[in-house]
Design an enzyme around this catalytic site. Sequence first.
Site: not given
Ligand code: SF4
Length: 301
Positions: A91, A113, A141, A143, A178, A208, A238
């Site tokens: 993150h 990432c 969060h 990130e 992201t 992303c 997510n």
């Molecule tokens: S969700 Fe997207 S930003 Fe997060 S680790 Fe995976 S590829 Fe990278």
Amino acid sequence: MRTMLKNPLAKAGRRPRMTVRLANHYGMCFGVRDAIRKTLDAAVDEPVTVLGQLVHNPVVDAELDRAGVRRGDLGAEVTEDEDGVVAFTAHGVSDRQRQRWSEGGRQVVDTTCPLVHKAHAALRKLAAAGYRPVVIGQPGHVEVEGLIGDFDDALVVAGGADIANLPERGRLGIVSQTTQPVDFVRALVERIRAERPGAEVKFIDTVCAPTKDRQEALRQLCQDCDLVVVVGGANSNNTGALARAAEQLGVAAVRVERAEDLRPGWFRSVSRVGVTAGTSTLDETVRQVFERLQRIAAGGS
Ligand code: SF4
């Protein structure tokens, strides 16, 4: 595009009572996979303390526990006398945190990432051009904390209600966490433009590609399903976003962390079930969920 898992009933020549389909894109992204690999590789040679939860998934946590990886706190005091290396999570962290840990004498494994690095670079570019940093994302969060951590005047917008906290005038430079749903982010930016006509708004899309792929694949899956099973950690942003997106598309969603969480009663009046998974979910976990659904489809448990 992911390979479909085989339906064992099809091989046996029997028709299942319920069809089970996987989304075209689902599950673990390259960023999470690389972060786990880097951490496990480092743990072979010396003790590793991950500063936070490497990924928001309990199955991955258990695997890291078995490898002896310890959990620490990013905000903790840095002490040189502890053994081993520390790892930043996928993150990402602010430059201030990065500097604090390396100046404190600790050897660091950085598993951030590359697409989170890209979001940091976008926000830095906006701030350098005189825009006030704004992040669309979940307050608190890890990130989001990393993204705003280098800017004392940064603002976080989680939804429409937060637009009231944005200044009426001046320049607003917006990026996104992201893993936010991209349609939600774009709609929110338009709303900011409409409600802040006196401000100059510049937006850089930092959602992303793996997140976008999974959201688009879910949209397609929902056209052919009565219920979607979303596999992933209970605190995975997510994973939650995928479940909410299915419900917004009019399809009921249930969230599970592992195959054992499935309840056959959920599927009594369901004829078409779809499966997707968050970006921190192992392929093995998705396979186990899919296979259990096939057994439930055949009338078993
Ligand atoms: S969700 Fe997207 S930003 Fe997060 S680790 Fe995976 S590829 Fe990278």
